[in-house]
Motif scaffolding. Structure first.
Motif, PDB file in Angstrom:
ATOM      1  N   GLY A 164      -8.834  -8.765   8.832  1.00  0.00           N
ATOM      2  CA  GLY A 164      -9.459  -9.397   7.570  1.00  0.00           C
ATOM      3  C   GLY A 164      -9.990  -8.272   6.751  1.00  0.00           C
ATOM      4  O   GLY A 164      -9.965  -8.215   5.360  1.00  0.00           O
ATOM      5  N   LEU A 165     -10.591  -7.302   7.534  1.00  0.00           N
ATOM      6  CA  LEU A 165     -11.135  -6.063   6.673  1.00  0.00           C
ATOM      7  C   LEU A 165      -9.936  -5.399   5.907  1.00  0.00           C
ATOM      8  O   LEU A 165      -9.935  -4.487   5.031  1.00  0.00           O
ATOM      9  CB  LEU A 165     -11.647  -5.104   7.493  1.00  0.00           C
ATOM     10  CG  LEU A 165     -13.262  -5.573   8.048  1.00  0.00           C
ATOM     11  CD1 LEU A 165     -13.995  -4.829   8.872  1.00  0.00           C
ATOM     12  CD2 LEU A 165     -14.022  -6.009   6.829  1.00  0.00           C
ATOM     13  N   LEU A 166      -8.592  -5.504   6.826  1.00  0.00           N
ATOM     14  CA  LEU A 166      -7.441  -4.779   6.170  1.00  0.00           C
ATOM     15  C   LEU A 166      -6.604  -5.610   5.132  1.00  0.00           C
ATOM     16  O   LEU A 166      -5.702  -5.174   4.685  1.00  0.00           O
ATOM     17  CB  LEU A 166      -6.456  -4.544   7.353  1.00  0.00           C
ATOM     18  CG  LEU A 166      -6.923  -3.538   8.452  1.00  0.00           C
ATOM     19  CD1 LEU A 166      -6.060  -3.386   9.696  1.00  0.00           C
ATOM     20  CD2 LEU A 166      -6.840  -1.978   7.801  1.00  0.00           C
ATOM     21  N   GLY A 167      -7.279  -6.926   4.903  1.00  0.00           N
ATOM     22  CA  GLY A 167      -6.886  -7.592   3.838  1.00  0.00           C
ATOM     23  C   GLY A 167      -5.750  -8.571   4.053  1.00  0.00           C
ATOM     24  O   GLY A 167      -5.338  -9.113   3.103  1.00  0.00           O
ATOM     25  N   PHE A 168      -5.538  -8.948   5.551  1.00  0.00           N
ATOM     26  CA  PHE A 168      -4.857 -10.119   5.483  1.00  0.00           C
ATOM     27  C   PHE A 168      -5.280 -11.438   5.091  1.00  0.00           C
ATOM     28  O   PHE A 168      -6.506 -11.651   5.110  1.00  0.00           O
ATOM     29  CB  PHE A 168      -4.596 -10.384   7.091  1.00  0.00           C
ATOM     30  CG  PHE A 168      -3.580 -11.313   7.435  1.00  0.00           C
ATOM     31  CD1 PHE A 168      -2.196 -11.286   7.445  1.00  0.00           C
ATOM     32  CD2 PHE A 168      -4.057 -12.824   7.732  1.00  0.00           C
ATOM     33  CE1 PHE A 168      -1.380 -12.110   7.720  1.00  0.00           C
ATOM     34  CE2 PHE A 168      -3.210 -13.524   8.052  1.00  0.00           C
ATOM     35  CZ  PHE A 168      -1.761 -13.402   8.002  1.00  0.00           C
ATOM     36  N   PRO A 169      -4.403 -12.159   4.371  1.00  0.00           N
ATOM     37  CA  PRO A 169      -4.818 -13.509   3.664  1.00  0.00           C
ATOM     38  C   PRO A 169      -4.811 -14.535   4.434  1.00  0.00           C
ATOM     39  O   PRO A 169      -3.729 -15.190   4.662  1.00  0.00           O
ATOM     40  CB  PRO A 169      -3.794 -13.550   2.645  1.00  0.00           C
ATOM     41  CG  PRO A 169      -2.456 -13.083   2.973  1.00  0.00           C
ATOM     42  CD  PRO A 169      -2.643 -12.022   3.932  1.00  0.00           C
TER      43      PRO A 169
END
Length: 250
Positions: free
Chosen positions: A186-191
């Motif tokens: 989530g912090l790495l930006g996975f949607p």
């Protein structure tokens, strides 16, 4: 009605197959101690886009393992949880921060060989005594490989718990590990948003499998449980090694 749970480009037929596999995977994990996560990951690898494979598998596994934890919380061996959690935080953080490309084939072969060694001989002392190290290694690897439940199961097995405590403790450890992995992605930006309905349906199917598996678990002896656990560990480890060797061979 099933259309409500369909991610983009997934057919109803694929959804039904994956729901059935989620049910069966949770049943197998509760009844025999291990195996469901690897089965589900194999199905996901066949039927889902590669970029969503590990993040979506991780959050589905949170639901499945959290359900087992909630149903069997009184059997959890709590002394094993603390150090493992601290190690997992470090491992997940390192895995999320490092820009590396571990060859999954070598990871598969390495984990498979290690598990076979642990089943056929006395488990290494660090699996029992150094839960933090086990948590760190497995959480680091799970960021790239996905299913390290076999590795964690070796740690749980080394504690020599009775069957209900084994299943409950392993579920707790995997809830921690997959939870940290999901936070990292989530912090790495996975949607995750578009996949939430699908994930919810998979978790519900897994919970139903958990309920049925618990009925089987209460009716078998510790001796039969350990034999089944060892057999499944060996079979899945051989499959990991074979898959890794095939990948290396092209």
């Amino acid at each position: 009605m099933l259309d409500l749970f369909l991610p983009e480009s997934m057919s109803v037929a694929v959804l039904v197959v994956l729901l059935a596999i989620s049910f069966a995977a949770s049943f197998i994990t509760v009844a025999f101690g291990i195996g469901g996560g690897s089965i589900l990951l194999t199905a996901f690898a066949t039927l889902l886009p590669p970029l969503v494979l590990i993040p979506v598998h991780g959050i589905v596994q949170i639901g499945s393992n959290a359900g087992r934890f909630a149903l069997m919380i009184r059997h959890v061996h709590w002394p094993a949880i603390g150090a493992f959690t601290l190690g997992s935080i470090l491992g997940a953080g390192a895995g999320g921060a490092l820009v590396v490309n571990l060859n999954p084939a070598w990871v598969q072969i390495g984990i498979g060989g290690f598990i076979i060694y642990s089943v056929l001989s006395k488990p290494p002392a660090f699996l029992r005594d150094w839960g933090g190290l086990t948590g760190a290694i497995s959480s680091f690897l799970t960021m790239f490989f996905g299913a390290t439940g076999l590795f964690v199961a070796s740690f749980t097995k080394s504690l020599k718990l009775e069957r209900r405590a084994h299943v409950a403790t392993h579920a707790t450890l995997m809830t921690v590990q997959h939870g940290l992995k999901t936070i990292a992605f989530g912090l790495l930006g996975f949607p995750f948003g578009p996949w939430i309905p699908f994930i919810a349906a998979m978790i519900i199917a897994g919970l139903l499998g958990t309920l049925l598996g618990r009925l089987v678990l209460t009716r078998i002896t510790d001796q039969r449980f350990r034999r089944a656990l060892d057999a499944i560990l060996l079979l899945l480890s051989v499959r990991l090694i074979w898959a890794g060797a095939q990948s290396l061979a092209g």
